[in-house]
Design a protein around this motif. Structure first.
Motif, PDB file in Angstrom:
ATOM      1  N   PHE A 236     -20.558  45.198  -2.815  1.00  0.00           N
ATOM      2  CA  PHE A 236     -20.514  44.230  -3.903  1.00  0.00           C
ATOM      3  C   PHE A 236     -21.953  43.843  -4.211  1.00  0.00           C
ATOM      4  CE2 PHE A 236     -16.614  43.648  -1.483  1.00  0.00           C
ATOM      5  CZ  PHE A 236     -15.633  43.615  -2.461  1.00  0.00           C
ATOM      6  N   HIS A 237     -22.448  44.227  -5.383  1.00  0.00           N
ATOM      7  CA  HIS A 237     -23.771  43.792  -5.830  1.00  0.00           C
ATOM      8  C   HIS A 237     -23.533  42.595  -6.744  1.00  0.00           C
ATOM      9  CE1 HIS A 237     -25.656  47.334  -4.174  1.00  0.00           C
ATOM     10  NE2 HIS A 237     -24.844  48.116  -4.870  1.00  0.00           N
ATOM     11  N   ILE A 238     -23.807  41.413  -6.214  1.00  0.00           N
ATOM     12  CA  ILE A 238     -23.587  40.174  -6.957  1.00  0.00           C
ATOM     13  C   ILE A 238     -24.949  39.540  -7.186  1.00  0.00           C
ATOM     14  CG2 ILE A 238     -22.344  37.983  -7.053  1.00  0.00           C
ATOM     15  CD1 ILE A 238     -20.525  40.483  -6.749  1.00  0.00           C
ATOM     16  N   ASP A 239     -25.343  39.504  -8.471  1.00  0.00           N
ATOM     17  CA  ASP A 239     -26.685  39.059  -8.830  1.00  0.00           C
ATOM     18  C   ASP A 239     -27.686  39.895  -8.020  1.00  0.00           C
ATOM     19  OD1 ASP A 239     -25.849  37.158 -10.793  1.00  0.00           O
ATOM     20  OD2 ASP A 239     -25.329  35.765  -9.191  1.00  0.00           O
TER      21      ASP A 239
ATOM     22  N   THR B  73     -21.886  43.003 -10.550  1.00  0.00           N
ATOM     23  CA  THR B  73     -21.666  41.964 -11.553  1.00  0.00           C
ATOM     24  C   THR B  73     -22.491  40.734 -11.178  1.00  0.00           C
ATOM     25  OG1 THR B  73     -19.959  40.818 -12.843  1.00  0.00           O
ATOM     26  CG2 THR B  73     -19.636  40.885 -10.460  1.00  0.00           C
ATOM     27  N   ASP B  74     -22.280  39.664 -11.917  1.00  0.00           N
ATOM     28  CA  ASP B  74     -22.923  38.380 -11.604  1.00  0.00           C
ATOM     29  C   ASP B  74     -21.853  37.430 -11.088  1.00  0.00           C
ATOM     30  OD1 ASP B  74     -22.027  36.505 -14.003  1.00  0.00           O
ATOM     31  OD2 ASP B  74     -22.509  38.490 -14.821  1.00  0.00           O
ATOM     32  N   ILE B  75     -22.272  36.339 -10.475  1.00  0.00           N
ATOM     33  CA  ILE B  75     -21.334  35.412  -9.850  1.00  0.00           C
ATOM     34  C   ILE B  75     -20.383  34.793 -10.872  1.00  0.00           C
ATOM     35  CG2 ILE B  75     -22.953  33.473  -9.892  1.00  0.00           C
ATOM     36  CD1 ILE B  75     -20.296  34.170  -7.176  1.00  0.00           C
ATOM     37  N   ASP B  76     -20.855  34.486 -12.069  1.00  0.00           N
ATOM     38  CA  ASP B  76     -19.977  33.876 -13.067  1.00  0.00           C
ATOM     39  C   ASP B  76     -18.856  34.825 -13.486  1.00  0.00           C
ATOM     40  OD1 ASP B  76     -21.381  31.451 -13.086  1.00  0.00           O
ATOM     41  OD2 ASP B  76     -22.776  32.177 -14.621  1.00  0.00           O
TER      42      ASP B  76
ATOM     43  N   ALA C 259     -16.774  44.706 -21.538  1.00  0.00           N
ATOM     44  CA  ALA C 259     -17.857  43.865 -22.052  1.00  0.00           C
ATOM     45  C   ALA C 259     -19.211  44.244 -21.450  1.00  0.00           C
ATOM     46  CB  ALA C 259     -17.557  42.391 -21.771  1.00  0.00           C
ATOM     47  N   GLY C 260     -19.206  45.122 -20.460  1.00  0.00           N
ATOM     48  CA  GLY C 260     -20.459  45.541 -19.841  1.00  0.00           C
ATOM     49  C   GLY C 260     -21.030  44.541 -18.855  1.00  0.00           C
ATOM     50  N   VAL C 261     -20.211  43.578 -18.398  1.00  0.00           N
ATOM     51  CA  VAL C 261     -20.704  42.572 -17.451  1.00  0.00           C
ATOM     52  C   VAL C 261     -20.253  42.854 -16.023  1.00  0.00           C
ATOM     53  CG1 VAL C 261     -20.985  40.756 -19.177  1.00  0.00           C
ATOM     54  CG2 VAL C 261     -18.780  41.029 -18.000  1.00  0.00           C
ATOM     55  N   LEU C 262     -19.495  43.933 -15.848  1.00  0.00           N
ATOM     56  CA  LEU C 262     -19.050  44.347 -14.527  1.00  0.00           C
ATOM     57  C   LEU C 262     -18.968  45.866 -14.518  1.00  0.00           C
ATOM     58  CD1 LEU C 262     -16.308  42.744 -12.366  1.00  0.00           C
ATOM     59  CD2 LEU C 262     -16.276  45.206 -12.697  1.00  0.00           C
TER      60      LEU C 262
ATOM     61  N   GLY D  56     -25.581  43.030   3.354  1.00  0.00           N
ATOM     62  CA  GLY D  56     -26.246  44.242   3.769  1.00  0.00           C
ATOM     63  C   GLY D  56     -25.946  45.393   2.833  1.00  0.00           C
ATOM     64  N   THR D  57     -26.473  46.533   3.184  1.00  0.00           N
ATOM     65  CA  THR D  57     -26.296  47.715   2.352  1.00  0.00           C
ATOM     66  C   THR D  57     -25.813  48.867   3.218  1.00  0.00           C
ATOM     67  OG1 THR D  57     -28.571  48.406   2.689  1.00  0.00           O
ATOM     68  CG2 THR D  57     -28.132  47.032   0.751  1.00  0.00           C
TER      69      THR D  57
END
Length: 177
Positions: free
Chosen positions: A91-94, A123-126, A144-147, A112-113
């Motif tokens: 999960f890449h969040i921000d 995605t971002d947290i929002d 929408a391209g946000v995730l 971690g990775t």
């Protein structure tokens, strides 16, 4: 919570053997607190407490942070589905990366990775809050391209199932299903 209250709580938890403090050397010079083995033994109790709290007739105020969202995934995990969801997911969040590893009858979450996750969500947290809170569908976020979801079709479906199952109505039913 004020810095003074936080410092006092960490000091008490350290004195009682729940956490230990490590000092990271230069260049960071920060204090890191981590659970002791005895402190880790609290996890099943805290997850059960989360399951209980999720049945509250009143929704909590405020937005869930990433740690709360990840704990919800862990608390809502159904061990009977482990074989269906087996894999390593990123999960890449921000700017942060978290890993979920499903094996045997559990899910382990950590920062971690890994070089080659089975599937990745970016995605971002929002947006993550909106998807988990059912204000936006996963498909709408992707459109929408946000995730973004990457990986083969089966792996991205398993990641989606792992992510969204705890946020469905009655996800924390008494029988754990």
């Amino acid at each position: 919570m004020s810095p003074n209250v936080l410092s006092q709580r960490l000091r008490e938890l350290t004195e009682h053997g729940v956490v230990r403090r490590r000092d990271l050397g230069p260049p960071t010079r920060v204090h890191l607190y981590e659970l002791t083995e005895w402190g880790r033994a609290l996890e099943p109790i805290l997850l059960q407490f989360g399951r209980w709290g999720s049945q509250s007739p009143q929704l909590p105020e405020g937005a869930l942070g990433i740690d709360s969202l990840l704990l919800t995934i862990k608390a809502g995990f159904n061990p009977a589905r482990a074989a269906d969801l087996r894999g390593v997911y990123a999960f890449h969040i921000d700017a942060d990366t978290y890993l979920a590893e499903v094996a045997d009858d559990s899910v382990q979450l950590r920062r971690g990775t890994t070089p080659e996750p089975d599937a990745t969500l970016t995605t971002d947290i929002d947006t993550l809050r909106a998807v988990c809170g059912h204000q936006m569908t996963l498909a709408a976020a992707v459109d929408a391209g946000v995730l973004a979801l990457t990986g083969d079709k089966d792996a991205t479906q398993r990641l989606t199932d792992l992510l969204l199952a705890p946020f469905t109505p009655r996800a924390f039913a008494d029988d754990g299903t």
